[in-house]
Enzyme design. Structure first.
Site, PDB file in Angstrom:
ATOM      1  N   ASP A 193      -1.128   6.600   6.557  1.00  0.00           N
ATOM      2  CA  ASP A 193      -2.250   5.731   6.236  1.00  0.00           C
ATOM      3  C   ASP A 193      -2.418   4.783   7.417  1.00  0.00           C
ATOM      4  O   ASP A 193      -1.539   3.951   7.686  1.00  0.00           O
ATOM      5  CB  ASP A 193      -1.921   4.957   4.948  1.00  0.00           C
ATOM      6  CG  ASP A 193      -2.950   3.890   4.602  1.00  0.00           C
ATOM      7  OD1 ASP A 193      -3.909   3.694   5.364  1.00  0.00           O
ATOM      8  OD2 ASP A 193      -2.776   3.247   3.536  1.00  0.00           O
ATOM      9  N   LYS A 235     -11.870  -1.742   7.679  1.00  0.00           N
ATOM     10  CA  LYS A 235     -11.123  -2.757   8.433  1.00  0.00           C
ATOM     11  C   LYS A 235     -11.497  -2.702   9.918  1.00  0.00           C
ATOM     12  O   LYS A 235     -11.899  -3.698  10.482  1.00  0.00           O
ATOM     13  CB  LYS A 235      -9.627  -2.552   8.245  1.00  0.00           C
ATOM     14  CG  LYS A 235      -9.268  -2.792   6.783  1.00  0.00           C
ATOM     15  CD  LYS A 235      -7.914  -2.303   6.414  1.00  0.00           C
ATOM     16  CE  LYS A 235      -7.748  -2.269   4.907  1.00  0.00           C
ATOM     17  NZ  LYS A 235      -8.042  -3.538   4.239  1.00  0.00           N
ATOM     18  N   TRP A 261       0.832  -1.209   0.000  1.00  0.00           N
ATOM     19  CA  TRP A 261       0.000   0.000   0.000  1.00  0.00           C
ATOM     20  C   TRP A 261       0.862   1.253   0.000  1.00  0.00           C
ATOM     21  O   TRP A 261       0.531   2.246  -0.656  1.00  0.00           O
ATOM     22  CB  TRP A 261      -0.988  -0.021   1.163  1.00  0.00           C
ATOM     23  CG  TRP A 261      -1.937  -1.167   1.035  1.00  0.00           C
ATOM     24  CD1 TRP A 261      -2.034  -2.251   1.861  1.00  0.00           C
ATOM     25  CD2 TRP A 261      -2.884  -1.385  -0.021  1.00  0.00           C
ATOM     26  NE1 TRP A 261      -2.988  -3.110   1.383  1.00  0.00           N
ATOM     27  CE2 TRP A 261      -3.534  -2.618   0.238  1.00  0.00           C
ATOM     28  CE3 TRP A 261      -3.262  -0.651  -1.152  1.00  0.00           C
ATOM     29  CZ2 TRP A 261      -4.526  -3.137  -0.589  1.00  0.00           C
ATOM     30  CZ3 TRP A 261      -4.255  -1.179  -1.981  1.00  0.00           C
ATOM     31  CH2 TRP A 261      -4.869  -2.387  -1.700  1.00  0.00           C
TER      32      TRP A 261
HETATM   33  C1  LIG Z   1      -3.094   0.015   4.665  1.00  0.00           C
HETATM   34  C2  LIG Z   1      -4.012   0.075   3.496  1.00  0.00           C
HETATM   35  N1  LIG Z   1      -4.029   1.164   2.722  1.00  0.00           N
HETATM   36  C3  LIG Z   1      -4.844   1.256   1.664  1.00  0.00           C
HETATM   37  C4  LIG Z   1      -5.709   0.243   1.312  1.00  0.00           C
HETATM   38  C5  LIG Z   1      -6.604   0.404   0.125  1.00  0.00           C
HETATM   39  O1  LIG Z   1      -7.865   0.708   0.563  1.00  0.00           O
HETATM   40  P1  LIG Z   1      -9.083   0.962  -0.405  1.00  0.00           P
HETATM   41  O2  LIG Z   1      -9.498  -0.369  -0.962  1.00  0.00           O
HETATM   42  O3  LIG Z   1     -10.119   1.579   0.499  1.00  0.00           O
HETATM   43  O4  LIG Z   1      -8.661   1.900  -1.469  1.00  0.00           O
HETATM   44  C6  LIG Z   1      -5.736  -0.918   2.125  1.00  0.00           C
HETATM   45  C7  LIG Z   1      -6.623  -2.037   1.929  1.00  0.00           C
HETATM   46  O5  LIG Z   1      -7.245  -2.599   1.321  1.00  0.00           O
HETATM   47  C8  LIG Z   1      -4.853  -0.999   3.220  1.00  0.00           C
HETATM   48  O6  LIG Z   1      -4.818  -2.099   3.977  1.00  0.00           O
END
Ligand SMILES: Cc1ncc(COP(=O)(O)O)c(C=O)c1O
Length: 360
Positions: free
Chosen positions: A171, A195, A101
């Site tokens: 994040d 989450k 991520w």
């Molecule tokens: C730490 C982290 N950042 C970003 C994301 C991406 O999130 P999203 O699907 O809401 O864009 C996720 C998970 O899916 C994540 O675990």
């Protein structure tokens, strides 16, 4: 009705009390004669919901007055672009890449300026957090970016990086509200709520007021400016209203549990139960350097792919769901967010012990 223990990394388990309350209010929200899903986001009832949600998360996280709380859409992934578009005044930013991520955020930011990877743990499959006490922070960096809890790899920053005075952007999608935080150490804290807080579709952004300006990169869409949403109290357009309502209920649930200090204690107990088992197991082993282990996401392997698959399949039959590791990592991963009860982790550990006996 029977509910399973759901170890999904997200969307993930929610407190049963919250789901029951939402079910009770489904057809008639507090005498309005309609569901929250059906009501105007400009109604008095919804104003009450969003204002209370904001007040409650402020109380839980002790968010100072000079920070705004925004309820947005677009997933955490949309923030990968919004952050540079809004914060890159010098068009320079530093990223610490500790997982997929963070890497995605780093790659997206490259569209907007000069982006430096000042630390990474990719050399060992992101199984640790690098030493961030004295990094080569760029003198003109607009911010330093981290992913504080790495959902896929199961690592967590136990100490925030030394940003040498630069704004820290984090994040926190997979560790949101899992323990107390000092908000003043960050310029921006954000996360998708799916989450640890609520249903997919809501992203919460906590941002220091001086970072909210009209001075954004040229061409930034109105909807992607923090100022648009800050000025409108997250009601510039139709917000993800039902999701915000559930988040609000989870905030109340967290307050009733004793707040974030109590959650930290519970989360530590749950994680210790699983990690202690892994540390003495002759079949299973954790994949993360001990001091960097996440309280929320616990990856583990047997070292044999076939046995891993057998474990996941048999666990599912025993009511322990979604234990398969991320497709890029393999093995298993147990996500044990706030709403996962201790009994759920105990059931997992008991099942692992039994599986070990039968398969070693
Ligand atoms: C730490 C982290 N950042 C970003 C994301 C991406 O999130 P999203 O699907 O809401 O864009 C996720 C998970 O899916 C994540 O675990």
């Amino acid at each position: 009705m029977s509910r399973v223990y759901n170890f999904s990394a997200g969307p993930a388990v929610l407190p049963e009390e919250v789901l029951r309350e939402a079910a009770d209010e489904m057809l008639d929200y507090r005498g309005t004669g309609m569901s929250v899903m059906e009501m105007s986001h400009r109604s008095k009832a919804f104003a009450g919901i969003i204002e209370e949600a904001e007040a409650d998360i402020r109380e839980l996280m002790q968010i100072p007055d000079n920070y705004k709380v925004l309820f947005l859409q677009g997933g955490a992934s949309q923030q990968f672009a919004m952050i540079p578009m809004n914060l890159m005044k010098n068009r320079v930013a530093d990223y610490i890449v500790t997982g997929q991520w963070a890497k995605k955020a780093y790659q997206e930011a490259q569209k907007y300026g000069k982006v430096n990877k000042i630390a990474s743990s990719e050399d060992k499959t992101f199984s640790y957090i690098p030493d961030c006490s004295d990094l080569p922070v760029s003198p003109d960096a607009d911010y330093v970016y981290i992913c504080e809890n790495n959902t896929i790899y199961g690592t967590k920053f136990k100490t925030l990086p030394n940003t040498k005075g630069k704004t820290l952007v984090a994040d926190v999608s997979s560790c949101f509200l899992s323990e107390p935080v000092d908000v003043t150490k960050y310029g921006v804290i954000y996360g998708g709520v799916q989450k640890n807080i609520g249903p997919a579709g809501v992203v919460i952004v906590i941002i220091r007021e001086d970072l909210i300006t009209d001075d954004v990169l040229p061409g930034t869409p109105t909807m992607l400016k923090y100022k648009t949403h800050a000025d409108a109290g997250s009601l510039y357009n139709t917000p993800p209203a039902y999701g915000i309502y559930i988040c609000g209920k989870v905030f109340k649930w967290l307050k009733a549990q004793g707040g974030l200090a109590a959650m930290k204690e519970r989360n530590e107990k749950k994680a210790a139960l699983l990690y202690d088992f892994l540390d003495q197991s002759r079949l299973f082993k954790g994949t993360v350097r001990k001091e960097d282990r996440s309280l929320m996401n616990v990856p583990f392997v047997t070292g044999d792919e076939e046995l891993d698959a057998k474990f996941v399949a048999e666990a599912k039959k025993a009511g322990l769901e979604n234990l398969k590791g991320h497709r890029t990592v393999g093995g298993m991963r147990a996500s044990i967010y706030n709403a996962m009860p201790y009994e759920g982790v105990q059931a997992l550990v008991d099942f692992m012990a039994q599986f070990e006996k039968e398969n070693l």
